[in-house]
Write a protein that holds these residues in place. Structure first.
Motif, PDB file in Angstrom:
ATOM      1  N   GLY A 157       0.646  -1.099  -0.039  1.00 15.89           N
ATOM      2  CA  GLY A 157      -0.172  -0.063  -0.171  1.00 15.89           C
ATOM      3  C   GLY A 157       0.874   1.269   0.017  1.00 15.89           C
ATOM      4  O   GLY A 157       0.347   2.506   0.394  1.00 15.89           O
ATOM      5  N   PHE A 158       1.963   1.077  -0.254  1.00 16.01           N
ATOM      6  CA  PHE A 158       3.073   2.293  -0.574  1.00 16.01           C
ATOM      7  C   PHE A 158       3.049   2.839   0.823  1.00 16.01           C
ATOM      8  O   PHE A 158       2.866   4.160   1.170  1.00 16.01           O
ATOM      9  CB  PHE A 158       2.437   3.540  -1.463  1.00 16.01           C
ATOM     10  N   ILE A 159       3.011   2.354   1.854  1.00 14.37           N
ATOM     11  CA  ILE A 159       3.090   2.782   3.346  1.00 14.37           C
ATOM     12  C   ILE A 159       4.478   3.398   3.566  1.00 14.37           C
ATOM     13  O   ILE A 159       5.278   2.692   3.666  1.00 14.37           O
ATOM     14  CB  ILE A 159       2.674   1.617   4.135  1.00 14.37           C
ATOM     15  N   VAL A 160       4.586   4.576   3.899  1.00 15.41           N
ATOM     16  CA  VAL A 160       5.475   5.413   4.422  1.00 15.41           C
ATOM     17  C   VAL A 160       5.567   5.358   5.887  1.00 15.41           C
ATOM     18  O   VAL A 160       4.648   5.962   6.414  1.00 15.41           O
ATOM     19  CB  VAL A 160       5.530   6.892   4.194  1.00 15.41           C
ATOM     20  N   PRO A 161       6.643   4.857   6.624  1.00 13.23           N
ATOM     21  CA  PRO A 161       6.621   4.699   7.869  1.00 13.23           C
ATOM     22  C   PRO A 161       6.780   5.939   8.694  1.00 13.23           C
ATOM     23  O   PRO A 161       7.138   7.109   7.962  1.00 13.23           O
ATOM     24  CB  PRO A 161       7.829   3.759   8.334  1.00 13.23           C
ATOM     25  N   ALA A 162       6.435   6.048   9.835  1.00  5.74           N
ATOM     26  CA  ALA A 162       6.789   7.523  10.615  1.00  5.74           C
ATOM     27  C   ALA A 162       8.049   7.877  10.738  1.00  5.74           C
ATOM     28  O   ALA A 162       9.047   6.896  10.605  1.00  5.74           O
ATOM     29  CB  ALA A 162       6.167   7.097  11.999  1.00  5.74           C
ATOM     30  N   PRO A 163       8.261   9.102  10.427  1.00  3.64           N
ATOM     31  CA  PRO A 163       9.865   9.490  10.527  1.00  3.64           C
ATOM     32  C   PRO A 163      10.510   9.008  11.654  1.00  3.64           C
ATOM     33  O   PRO A 163      10.207   8.812  12.920  1.00  3.64           O
ATOM     34  CB  PRO A 163       9.486  11.107  10.738  1.00  3.64           C
ATOM     35  N   GLY A 164      11.631   8.423  11.320  1.00  2.46           N
ATOM     36  CA  GLY A 164      12.644   7.968  12.272  1.00  2.46           C
ATOM     37  C   GLY A 164      12.493   6.521  12.731  1.00  2.46           C
ATOM     38  O   GLY A 164      13.389   5.608  13.499  1.00  2.46           O
ATOM     39  N   PHE A 165      11.399   5.753  12.356  1.00  2.00           N
ATOM     40  CA  PHE A 165      11.205   4.572  12.521  1.00  2.00           C
ATOM     41  C   PHE A 165      12.316   3.627  11.938  1.00  2.00           C
ATOM     42  O   PHE A 165      12.826   2.708  12.650  1.00  2.00           O
ATOM     43  CB  PHE A 165       9.804   4.061  12.227  1.00  2.00           C
ATOM     44  N   PRO A 188     -14.139  13.007   0.181  1.00  2.00           N
ATOM     45  CA  PRO A 188     -13.534  12.694   1.513  1.00  2.00           C
ATOM     46  C   PRO A 188     -13.316  11.142   1.357  1.00  2.00           C
ATOM     47  O   PRO A 188     -12.667  10.695   2.342  1.00  2.00           O
ATOM     48  CB  PRO A 188     -14.483  12.986   2.438  1.00  2.00           C
ATOM     49  N   GLN A 189     -13.541  10.609   0.531  1.00  2.00           N
ATOM     50  CA  GLN A 189     -13.321   9.134   0.391  1.00  2.00           C
ATOM     51  C   GLN A 189     -11.721   9.232   0.099  1.00  2.00           C
ATOM     52  O   GLN A 189     -11.119   7.980   0.414  1.00  2.00           O
ATOM     53  CB  GLN A 189     -13.794   8.634  -0.831  1.00  2.00           C
ATOM     54  N   ILE A 190     -11.015   9.909  -0.115  1.00  2.00           N
ATOM     55  CA  ILE A 190      -9.367   9.885  -0.084  1.00  2.00           C
ATOM     56  C   ILE A 190      -9.068   9.892   1.354  1.00  2.00           C
ATOM     57  O   ILE A 190      -8.945  11.301   1.751  1.00  2.00           O
ATOM     58  CB  ILE A 190      -8.894  10.950  -1.054  1.00  2.00           C
ATOM     59  N   GLY A 191      -8.827   8.866   1.753  1.00  2.00           N
ATOM     60  CA  GLY A 191      -8.201   9.307   3.423  1.00  2.00           C
ATOM     61  C   GLY A 191      -6.963   9.597   3.610  1.00  2.00           C
ATOM     62  O   GLY A 191      -6.637  10.373   4.664  1.00  2.00           O
ATOM     63  N   ASP A 192      -5.956   9.227   2.747  1.00  2.00           N
ATOM     64  CA  ASP A 192      -4.448   9.683   3.095  1.00  2.00           C
ATOM     65  C   ASP A 192      -3.968   9.610   1.479  1.00  2.00           C
ATOM     66  O   ASP A 192      -4.230   8.950   0.585  1.00  2.00           O
ATOM     67  CB  ASP A 192      -3.951   8.083   3.627  1.00  2.00           C
ATOM     68  N   ILE A 193      -3.116  10.520   1.729  1.00  2.00           N
ATOM     69  CA  ILE A 193      -2.051  10.707   0.317  1.00  2.00           C
ATOM     70  C   ILE A 193      -0.681  10.455   0.942  1.00  2.00           C
ATOM     71  O   ILE A 193      -0.193  11.229   1.740  1.00  2.00           O
ATOM     72  CB  ILE A 193      -2.312  12.213  -0.351  1.00  2.00           C
ATOM     73  N   ARG A 194       0.024   9.518   0.385  1.00  2.00           N
ATOM     74  CA  ARG A 194       1.686   9.449   0.941  1.00  2.00           C
ATOM     75  C   ARG A 194       2.306   8.934  -0.522  1.00  2.00           C
ATOM     76  O   ARG A 194       1.916   8.911  -1.447  1.00  2.00           O
ATOM     77  CB  ARG A 194       1.210   8.355   2.069  1.00  2.00           C
ATOM     78  N   GLY A 195       3.697   8.944   0.006  1.00  2.00           N
ATOM     79  CA  GLY A 195       4.484   8.347  -0.841  1.00  2.00           C
ATOM     80  C   GLY A 195       5.936   9.572  -1.190  1.00  2.00           C
ATOM     81  O   GLY A 195       5.788  10.495  -0.203  1.00  2.00           O
ATOM     82  N   ARG A 196       6.567   9.233  -1.946  1.00  2.00           N
ATOM     83  CA  ARG A 196       7.713  10.168  -2.295  1.00  2.00           C
ATOM     84  C   ARG A 196       8.131  10.016  -3.766  1.00  2.00           C
ATOM     85  O   ARG A 196       8.295   8.848  -4.301  1.00  2.00           O
ATOM     86  CB  ARG A 196       9.088   9.701  -1.291  1.00  2.00           C
ATOM     87  N   GLY A 197       8.727  11.095  -4.388  1.00  2.00           N
ATOM     88  CA  GLY A 197       9.146  11.285  -5.677  1.00  2.00           C
ATOM     89  C   GLY A 197       7.853  10.830  -6.556  1.00  2.00           C
ATOM     90  O   GLY A 197       6.833  11.300  -6.593  1.00  2.00           O
ATOM     91  N   ALA A 198       8.396   9.704  -7.336  1.00  2.00           N
ATOM     92  CA  ALA A 198       7.307   9.282  -8.464  1.00  2.00           C
ATOM     93  C   ALA A 198       6.718   7.776  -7.955  1.00  2.00           C
ATOM     94  O   ALA A 198       6.507   7.145  -8.749  1.00  2.00           O
ATOM     95  CB  ALA A 198       8.102   9.283  -9.864  1.00  2.00           C
ATOM     96  N   MET A 199       6.731   7.784  -6.747  1.00  2.00           N
ATOM     97  CA  MET A 199       5.978   6.754  -6.050  1.00  2.00           C
ATOM     98  C   MET A 199       4.956   7.130  -5.159  1.00  2.00           C
ATOM     99  O   MET A 199       5.328   7.226  -3.769  1.00  2.00           O
ATOM    100  CB  MET A 199       7.161   5.895  -5.302  1.00  2.00           C
ATOM    101  N   LEU A 200       3.772   7.290  -5.571  1.00  2.00           N
ATOM    102  CA  LEU A 200       2.964   8.115  -4.762  1.00  2.00           C
ATOM    103  C   LEU A 200       1.646   7.249  -4.628  1.00  2.00           C
ATOM    104  O   LEU A 200       1.395   6.407  -5.391  1.00  2.00           O
ATOM    105  CB  LEU A 200       2.528   9.524  -5.347  1.00  2.00           C
ATOM    106  N   ALA A 201       0.732   7.392  -3.663  1.00  2.00           N
ATOM    107  CA  ALA A 201      -0.613   6.449  -3.330  1.00  2.00           C
ATOM    108  C   ALA A 201      -1.585   7.483  -2.846  1.00  2.00           C
ATOM    109  O   ALA A 201      -1.388   8.532  -2.097  1.00  2.00           O
ATOM    110  CB  ALA A 201      -0.207   5.483  -2.847  1.00  2.00           C
TER     111      ALA A 201
END
Length: 453
Positions: free
Chosen positions: A240-248, A370-383
């Motif tokens: 799911g292109f999950i980006v962990p919390a900063p520092g994890f 509002p169905q878009i609950g989260d936007i995440r990723g980095r660079g050209a790897m987004l979700a």
């Protein structure tokens, strides 16, 4: 042998809808597929491609589709990238195979040297080449077990690492990857992933708590002294292109070092400029002990690698690593052309430009729906992750599937992912121009609006 190829795209970079999607020739080929290919090999969008370049795929019916998937992050430099074509054409004319373990060749060395140079850390490194991301992960685990003398391996919730027996055990999601294929390799354990959007207390609590929960579970269920390696994607792919919390990831890395455990960074999907750095671990300030690569490395040809600290990679006895096709010379030539393209065209910088195009438009869409609950990723790897709506984070797989189908019908190749099937992932080739990316986003926004109501 030298082959000169025009630097111009061989396919006009525009969307063309000549027929319905899929068209009649693709439909006929899909009938042949049903008769000839195992039904276990499914097809997300049954259009049959005959040419491709840059950010466009051309099917057998003459349709030109905008590519937002890159063959699942493989054609990062674009299909038929000129430097890749030049090197591959020359290599095919010279020789196609000898087996590096029998009579070696320089191309393998050049790729290994490039991996040793480009991967994080200035320590002495060694590399070994294989065919697929799953093979790379499996061999990294072999190295870790050999070097540490330990057996246990820890993987994370939502992680995906491949389809071999061992990597299925490491992979979290049952369907379709594991269902009915067991028993799996033993001494594989799973710990919680730092998943800010779905952490019980929200992103802030995730940043504070996720590392402690990870350590507690590993210590309780496995014991740090028994762990050979932790296998972790810096940004989870299929999960799911999950980006962990900063520092994890940094905390996990330091904990591994303190306990004699090897950190294996699975950069099969995140590597080679995809996230705006050569490797996603760099953004986290992490230098893995071992790093696995594949996908975007070789411009579409099957090639994978394990790169790690010299003392770890050299610990394995002679003949313990390898394979008949591993580091095939044609695939190595393709990788050298792809890496040259990444350097010469600053594709790390291009990935950051792609992010700058996508994020504002995705955020604007989220304000409308509002169905878009989260936007995440980095660079050209987004979700984006889709849910039922405000206050209801139930995964909305039905809306995800509906939008995906609508995009396909309009000639936009999109991909979904996620443990719950409710995530759109955007992986455009870095060769795609701004106009093409914006047109693709126009199609996506219209499809989303129509499906979401």
């Amino acid at each position: 042998m030298t082959t000169t190829v025009s630097r111009e795209h061989t396919v006009e970079q525009k969307r063309v809808l000549a027929t319905a999607i899929p068209g009649p020739r693709s439909a006929a080929l899909q009938q042949r597929k049903t008769a000839a290919v195992s039904s276990g090999v499914s097809t997300g969008l049954p259009v049959y491609i005959e040419r491709a370049a840059g950010g466009i795929l051309v099917d057998v019916d003459g349709n030109q589709l905008i590519d937002f998937g890159s063959g699942i992050a493989v054609t990062t430099v674009g299909n038929a990238a000129p430097r890749v074509v030049e090197r591959v054409t020359a290599q095919v004319a010279d020789f196609t195979h000898t087996c590096f373990m029998v009579t070696p060749y320089e191309e393998y060395l050049e790729v290994a040297e490039a991996l040793n140079e480009l991967t994080p850390g200035d320590h002495e490194k060694r590399s070994a080449l294989f065919n697929s991301g799953a093979e790379a992960v499996e061999n990294a685990v072999k190295v870790a077990r050999y070097f540490t003398g330990r057996q246990a391996v820890v993987a994370l919730d939502h992680g995906y690492h491949g389809r071999t027996n061992l990597t299925m055990a490491l992979t979290a999601k049952n369907m379709p990857y594991k269902q009915g294929f067991g028993p799996f390799a033993n001494e594989i354990y799973r710990a919680p992933m730092s998943y800010p959007f779905r952490w019980p207390g929200g992103p802030a609590d995730c940043a504070k708590e996720s590392f402690d929960v990870f350590v507690s579970q590993v210590q309780t269920q496995v014991g740090a002294g028994n762990v050979a390696a932790v296998v972790m994607e810096p940004i989870q792919g299929e999960g799911g292109f999950i980006v962990p919390a900063p520092g994890f990831m940094k905390q996990v890395s330091e904990w591994c070092t303190d306990n004699g455990i090897l950190l294996i960074a699975d950069e099969v999907q995140t590597g080679f400029c995809r996230t705006g750095d050569w490797f996603a671990s760099e953004h986290e300030g992490v230098v893995p002990d071992l790093i696995t690569t594949a996908k975007g490395m070789a411009g579409g040809l099957p090639l994978a690698g394990v790169t790690g600290r010299a003392e770890m990679m050299d610990a394995v006895h002679g003949g313990g690593l390898g394979g008949t096709y591993g580091g095939n010379p044609v695939a190595c030539a393709s990788a050298l052309g792809a890496i040259e393209t990444m350097k010469e065209e600053d594709l790390c910088g291009r990935a950051r430009q792609v992010e700058a195009i996508f994020l504002p438009r995705l955020r604007a869409l989220a304000e409308r729906f509002p169905q878009i609950g989260d936007i995440r990723g980095r660079g050209a790897m987004l979700a984006i992750e889709l849910v039922n709506g405000p206050g209801d984070l139930t995964p909305n797989a039905a809306l995800t599937a509906a939008v995906n189908k609508a995009c396909h019908a309009e000639g936009l190749v999109t991909l979904t992912c996620g443990t719950y099937g409710n995530v759109f992932r955007f992986l455009p080739p870095l060769a795609a121009g701004d106009a093409l990316l914006n047109e693709g986003l126009d199609i996506f926004e219209a499809a989303f609006a129509a499906a979401a109501g």
